[in-house]
Design a protein around this motif. Structure first.
Motif, mmCIF file in Angstrom:
data_model
loop_
_atom_site.group_PDB
_atom_site.id
_atom_site.type_symbol
_atom_site.label_atom_id
_atom_site.label_comp_id
_atom_site.label_asym_id
_atom_site.label_seq_id
_atom_site.Cartn_x
_atom_site.Cartn_y
_atom_site.Cartn_z
ATOM 1 N N GLY A 124 -4.964 0.781 1.556
ATOM 2 C CA GLY A 124 -3.524 0.858 1.301
ATOM 3 C C GLY A 124 -2.985 -0.346 0.557
ATOM 4 N N LYS A 125 -3.873 -1.144 -0.050
ATOM 5 C CA LYS A 125 -3.434 -2.378 -0.711
ATOM 6 C C LYS A 125 -2.575 -2.075 -1.942
ATOM 7 C CE LYS A 125 -7.728 -3.542 -1.345
ATOM 8 N NZ LYS A 125 -8.466 -2.401 -0.786
ATOM 9 N N THR A 126 -3.072 -1.159 -2.777
ATOM 10 C CA THR A 126 -2.315 -0.826 -3.983
ATOM 11 C C THR A 126 -0.984 -0.177 -3.620
ATOM 12 O OG1 THR A 126 -4.307 -0.583 -5.319
ATOM 13 C CG2 THR A 126 -2.335 0.544 -6.101
ATOM 14 N N THR A 127 -1.024 0.701 -2.615
ATOM 15 C CA THR A 127 0.214 1.327 -2.168
ATOM 16 C C THR A 127 1.208 0.271 -1.695
ATOM 17 O OG1 THR A 127 -1.075 3.247 -1.495
ATOM 18 C CG2 THR A 127 1.167 3.086 -0.645
ATOM 19 N N HIS A 187 -11.154 -7.862 -4.137
ATOM 20 C CA HIS A 187 -12.362 -7.524 -3.377
ATOM 21 C C HIS A 187 -13.401 -8.639 -3.422
ATOM 22 C CE1 HIS A 187 -11.824 -3.532 -1.840
ATOM 23 N NE2 HIS A 187 -11.392 -3.071 -3.020
ATOM 24 N N ASN A 235 -11.866 -0.273 0.637
ATOM 25 C CA ASN A 235 -11.297 0.722 -0.280
ATOM 26 C C ASN A 235 -10.438 1.717 0.477
ATOM 27 O OD1 ASN A 235 -14.260 0.206 -1.756
ATOM 28 N ND2 ASN A 235 -12.486 0.351 -3.086
ATOM 29 N N GLY A 236 -9.292 2.001 -0.077
ATOM 30 C CA GLY A 236 -8.416 2.985 0.544
ATOM 31 C C GLY A 236 -7.612 2.434 1.702
ATOM 32 N N GLN A 269 -3.807 -2.414 -10.979
ATOM 33 C CA GLN A 269 -5.249 -2.297 -10.740
ATOM 34 C C GLN A 269 -5.917 -1.651 -11.948
ATOM 35 O OE1 GLN A 269 -6.261 -0.384 -7.061
ATOM 36 N NE2 GLN A 269 -8.457 -0.624 -7.395
HETATM 37 N N1 LIG Z 1 0.244 9.543 -4.290
HETATM 38 C C1 LIG Z 1 -0.641 9.684 -3.279
HETATM 39 N N2 LIG Z 1 -0.754 10.881 -2.653
HETATM 40 C C2 LIG Z 1 -1.640 11.032 -1.641
HETATM 41 N N3 LIG Z 1 -2.462 10.094 -1.221
HETATM 42 C C3 LIG Z 1 -2.411 8.884 -1.800
HETATM 43 C C4 LIG Z 1 -1.509 8.622 -2.863
HETATM 44 N N4 LIG Z 1 -1.674 7.346 -3.265
HETATM 45 C C5 LIG Z 1 -2.659 6.829 -2.484
HETATM 46 N N5 LIG Z 1 -3.097 7.755 -1.611
HETATM 47 C C6 LIG Z 1 -4.130 7.540 -0.589
HETATM 48 O O1 LIG Z 1 -3.779 6.418 0.133
HETATM 49 C C7 LIG Z 1 -4.918 5.677 0.490
HETATM 50 C C8 LIG Z 1 -4.733 4.234 0.085
HETATM 51 O O2 LIG Z 1 -4.727 4.127 -1.327
HETATM 52 P P1 LIG Z 1 -4.591 2.720 -2.072
HETATM 53 O O3 LIG Z 1 -4.762 2.977 -3.505
HETATM 54 O O4 LIG Z 1 -3.341 2.076 -1.628
HETATM 55 O O5 LIG Z 1 -5.846 1.931 -1.483
HETATM 56 P P2 LIG Z 1 -6.420 0.511 -1.919
HETATM 57 O O6 LIG Z 1 -6.471 -0.274 -0.676
HETATM 58 O O7 LIG Z 1 -5.680 -0.040 -3.057
HETATM 59 O O8 LIG Z 1 -7.886 0.928 -2.337
HETATM 60 P P3 LIG Z 1 -8.830 0.293 -3.468
HETATM 61 O O9 LIG Z 1 -9.459 -0.899 -2.837
HETATM 62 O O10 LIG Z 1 -9.831 1.359 -3.709
HETATM 63 O O11 LIG Z 1 -7.995 -0.017 -4.640
HETATM 64 C C9 LIG Z 1 -6.111 6.336 -0.168
HETATM 65 O O12 LIG Z 1 -6.748 7.120 0.813
HETATM 66 C C10 LIG Z 1 -5.485 7.203 -1.200
HETATM 67 O O13 LIG Z 1 -6.253 8.354 -1.404
#
Ligand SMILES: Nc1ncnc2c1ncn2[C@@H]1O[C@H](COP(=O)(O)OP(=O)(O)OP(=O)(O)O)[C@@H](O)[C@H]1O
Ligand SMILES: [Mg+2]
Lengths: 307, 307, 250
Positions: free
Chosen positions: C43-46, C205, C40-41, C87
């Motif tokens: 950065g996958k969604t980003t 996941h 989690n976190g 997501q």
């Molecule tokens: N707009 C934003 N501003 C600040 N921080 C952000 C922003 N978007 C995402 N983050 C941070 O970036 C990190 C990665 O977020 P992301 O959603 O990409 O993770 P993820 O891998 O998709 O997680 P998950 O498995 O929970 O979906 C997290 O710590 C999140 O809090």
């Protein structure tokens, strides 16, 4: 659409009224006002309920259309074949110029910036000394139709307004049902979803804004002819607020709600003003109560009856 | 245009800006903390002016009028909050716009009933009569200097309140994230009421100060309201600092525009056309500025919320 | 090796001091399911936001089908053949399932600046919509408002919408998240069927599903790709086990 019997009945009643003894000058003036404001409100409802663009400057496009009539009148141009396209076109161009900026914003910013553009139009109109400035401008005559004085005829004007109202409703309904309208409606609910299928909401919203503005211009053309008078008050933000109120009073979820809203508004305003001098003391609180308690508006009440 | 005149106009502009700030501060706080759009904020300014004027007349002293008008304006704000506004926090902006529009209609009419439609004159208090010499041979009214000073002092006090106290901390947190503040166990409803009443009092204060400068009349709050909205949109909704900068900016643009524009137009047009075009352009200038700023910074100069 | 359909070149995105994607490079080959896994976190969604243009990267390039699309808007990328699911499910709740998909179909077929004919009566759009709905097993729910569908059905609907844009690459952000056991099974069967027809970048996941579906896997930890390889390589990679799989006990 089955629930639309009430607005249809209203249109039919408006059509029959002159034949049933309500053809006097007082009644037709009142009905013309209702129908013209109804047109403006329907086109605003298309924006608010259809596209999700809550404009607080819609009266400006109505006013631009009205002022086009006045300005052409001052220069001796009174033929509808020329006046009408100019009135509608001017309102469309005004909406294009202001919408191009306003639609970049959303939510409260959109409400505020449309308000600001409306004020710009208002101040411009107030400063047009050649066309009456603050005091407004009285037309020399109503617009001629192919050289005839058709609009001077009380009955003819009545049915022209009725036709224009029905047309506005039909056109807005058609637009909302079309591919174009589907994109607008989807973007109102979920703009990102629309982008994620490959469509950019901005251009659709802008076109919708311009179309609504053009319909406002048509209403303005008729308004100027109905009253044979144009003044900055017709583009004030209070007037925009009134139009918005008609939409909400009627229920923003249904286009025809705006017709009920305009009717209820004009009747209430007229009746109250006859009862007392300070009628706004009652009107204001009624407005507040309507917003707080009448969710879904009048058309919502009607629709609920039909299950 | 002489330097002296320019200086006087600049001071007038600053002083308009300060009054706008007092109105806009409440508006932007209410907006930022509660996401509530209150069109009735302008009539609260008007109410302050009327209360100040009539209390001053009743007591024979401007100062007593001021001292008594502030709690009265506060009480009026509380009353409105309890009767109307708190039923609208959960509603969309459109409902808020319309309901508060109803409040405007009511109060604008209400002051006519109570105080009559004619403008009231408020005398400058004897203590502040006369002028001060700001440049050799240039007098500027002492009262206006006092208004400037009072406004700046209030702004400083407000800054201290918002930046340095616990209540202010909650308000700032609320503007960024209301849910978080509730989660901290703060009674958000009470915070809302307090902010609201306080904002109403600030607007009332501005109204009392404005009394001796502008005429006190029905509808006097409407234009101030629109300008205050321009201010908070330019400044960034919810930002006190933004409101301060934008208020001075708008005050200066408006005042200087009105005195400079006609002269500027003289360069291109003949005298009477220049006066007309100049006046029109000057009235529009703040809206043009707003549109330009929003086109480049859609969230205003000092955005509070990220994203 | 075949020319990759999607190539990411050092994508970097900071939020404040936090590098959410810290120079991510990876390639998706035509026809493969490429899974991106990570805690989690990570950065996958980003990363998916950067690929689709919702988030602009600070640095790096996105090359799709040989074309640099880094500066394209989301709609333009979709028209170029990138489709995604979110997501957090994103559908038009007030539209029926059919209208949701028909909207995507109309974006693909001709201009949407058509003002006269009712869109709901366009056979071609409705047929395309029904076909996509049938593909995801939602044909009998076509007239239900999307807002009234179950969670799993909404996920399937989103997939149908994505399919109706006729994509060359599908980006799926946790399609199984929040689905019940039965729905999960159905969705996995669906993804298996899609596998033969589409190239897919899959963020997920559910390790069982990833190992069953993926051709290759990239592991993203704290914004960096720490390993890319086949299922067997990733399962056997000690660094990956330590950094990630260890926590899952997989
Ligand atoms: N707009 C934003 N501003 C600040 N921080 C952000 C922003 N978007 C995402 N983050 C941070 O970036 C990190 C990665 O977020 P992301 O959603 O990409 O993770 P993820 O891998 O998709 O997680 P998950 O498995 O929970 O979906 C997290 O710590 C999140 O809090
Ligand atoms: Mg994620």
């Amino acid at each position: 659409m089955r629930e639309a019997w009430l607005p249809l009945a209203v249109l039919i009643a408006l059509g029959a009224a002159p034949l049933l003894g309500f053809g006097g000058s007082y009644e037709t003036t009142l009905m013309a006002r209702t129908m013209i404001l109804g047109m403006a409100a329907v086109s605003l409802s298309f924006l608010v309920g259809g596209a999700g663009l809550a404009s607080l400057g819609h009266a400006a496009s109505v006013g631009v259309g009205a002022y086009a009539v006045a300005i052409l009148d001052a220069h001796g141009v009174t033929e509808a074949a020329r006046v009408l396209p100019v009135a509608v076109g001017a309102a469309a161009v005004f909406s294009l110029a202001t919408g191009a900026i306003a639609i970049r914003t959303s939510g409260v910013h959109f409400i505020m910036i449309t308000l600001a553009f409306g004020q710009m139009a208002f101040f411009t109109a107030s400063s047009l000394a050649a066309y009456g400035g603050d005091d407004g401008y009285t037309l020399y005559s109503r617009t001629e139709v192919l050289g005839t004085r058709l609009l001077e005829d009380r009955l003819a004007f009545h049915y022209i307004c009725l036709g224009a109202l029905a047309l506005t409703w039909a056109v807005c309904a058609m637009l909302l049902a079309s591919r174009f309208g589907r994109v607008l409606r989807a973007a109102r609910e979920n703009a990102q979803r629309v982008e994620a299928v490959g469509l950019a909401p901005y251009s659709f919203r802008l076109v919708g804004y311009v179309l609504a503005g053009a319909m406002g211009g048509l209403a303005g053309f008729l308004l100027a002819n109905a009253t044979e008078f144009v003044s900055p008050a017709s583009l004030s933000w209070q007037r925009s607020g009134e139009l918005l109120f008609m939409v909400i009073l009627g229920g923003a979820g249904r286009l025809w709600g705006a017709i009920l809203g305009a009717l209820a508004f004009v009747l209430l305003e007229t009746w109250l003003a006859q009862q007392m001098q300070h009628w706004k003391l009652v009107f204001g609180p009624l407005l507040v109560l309507a917003v707080i308690f009448l969710r879904g508006g009048l058309s919502g009440l009607v629709a609920r009856r039909h299950g | 245009m002489t330097t002296q005149l320019l200086l006087v106009q600049a001071l007038n502009g600053l002083q308009l800006g300060i009054l706008l700030f007092l109105v806009a501060a409440g508006l932007t706080l209410v907006f930022g903390v509660m996401d509530f759009i209150n069109l009735a904020h302008g009539v609260q300014y008007m109410l302050g002016a009327y209360l100040g004027a009539s209390l001053a007349a009743a007591t024979g002293s401007f100062w007593w009028g001021l001292v008594l008008a502030l709690p009265a304006a506060l009480a009026a704000g509380l009353l409105l909050e309890v009767l109307v506004f708190r039923h609208l926090y959960a509603r969309d902006h459109l409902a808020q716009v319309l309901a508060t529009f109803g409040v405007i209609l009511f109060l604008n009419e209400g002051v006519k009933v109570v105080w009559g439609a004619a403008p009231l004159q408020v005398a400058v208090p004897p203590l502040l009569e006369g002028g001060v010499e700001i440049m050799p041979g240039l007098q500027y009214p002492l009262y206006r200097v006092a208004v400037l000073a009072a406004g700046i002092a209030t702004a400083a006090g407000l800054w201290w309140l918002v930046e340095r106290t616990r209540a202010g901390m909650l308000v700032r947190a609320g503007a960024t994230n209301a849910a978080m503040v509730s989660a901290l166990g703060v009674d958000i409803g009470r915070l809302f009421t307090l902010v609201f009443a306080f904002g109403a009092m600030l607007a009332g204060f501005a109204g009392v100060l404005a009394g001796p400068i502008f005429s006190v009349e029905p509808g006097m709050g409407d234009n101030v309201l629109i300008l205050a909205f321009v201010v908070i949109v330019i400044g960034g909704i919810g930002s006190i600092r933004g409101a301060f900068v934008a208020a001075l900016l708008v005050g200066l643009i408006d005042t200087l525009g009105k005195s400079l524009m006609p002269d500027l137009m003289r360069l291109f047009l003949d005298a009477s056309a220049a006066r007309q075009a100049g006046a029109a352009l000057a009235s529009m200038l703040v809206y043009v500025a707003m549109a330009a700023i929003l086109a480049f910074r859609p969230a205003g100069l000092f955005p509070v919320r990220a994203g | 090796m075949a020319e990759p359909l999607l190539r990411l070149d050092g994508l970097r995105k900071h939020y404040g001091g936090l590098a959410v994607t810290d120079g991510v490079s990876l390639e998706v080959l035509p026809g493969e399911i490429h899974a991106v896994i990570g805690p989690n976190g990570a950065g996958k969604t980003t990363l998916i936001h950067e690929i689709t243009g919702i988030v602009a990267p600070d640095e790096g390039r996105v090359v799709f089908a040989g074309q640099d699309v880094t500066r394209f808007s989301l709609p333009r990328r979709v028209r170029a053949g990138l489709a995604r699911t979110f997501q957090i499910t994103s559908v038009v709740a007030g539209f029926t399932a059919r209208a949701n998909v028909a909207l995507a179909a109309q974006a693909r077929s001709g201009s949407s600046f058509r003002f006269f004919r009712p869109a709901a009566s366009e056979r071609r759009l409705n047929d395309a919509a029904m076909q996509a709905l049938a593909e995801v097993g939602l044909a009998d729910r076509a007239d239900t408002p999307a807002g009234a569908l179950s969670h799993g059905e909404k996920r399937a609907l989103e997939l149908a919408i994505a399919l109706a844009t006729e994509p060359r690459l599908l980006l799926l952000d946790e399609p199984l998240a929040g689905a019940g056991p039965e729905e999960t099974e159905r969705l996995i069967a669906l993804l298996t069927r899609l596998k033969s027809a589409y190239t897919i970048l899959l963020v997920e996941h559910d390790m069982q599903a990833v190992f069953a579906l993926a051709d290759r896997i990239s592991v993203l930890v704290y914004g960096r790709v720490i390993a890319t390889g086949t299922v067997a390589e990733i399962r056997g990679n000690p660094e990956v086990r330590a950094a990630y799989l260890g926590e899952d006990g997989a």
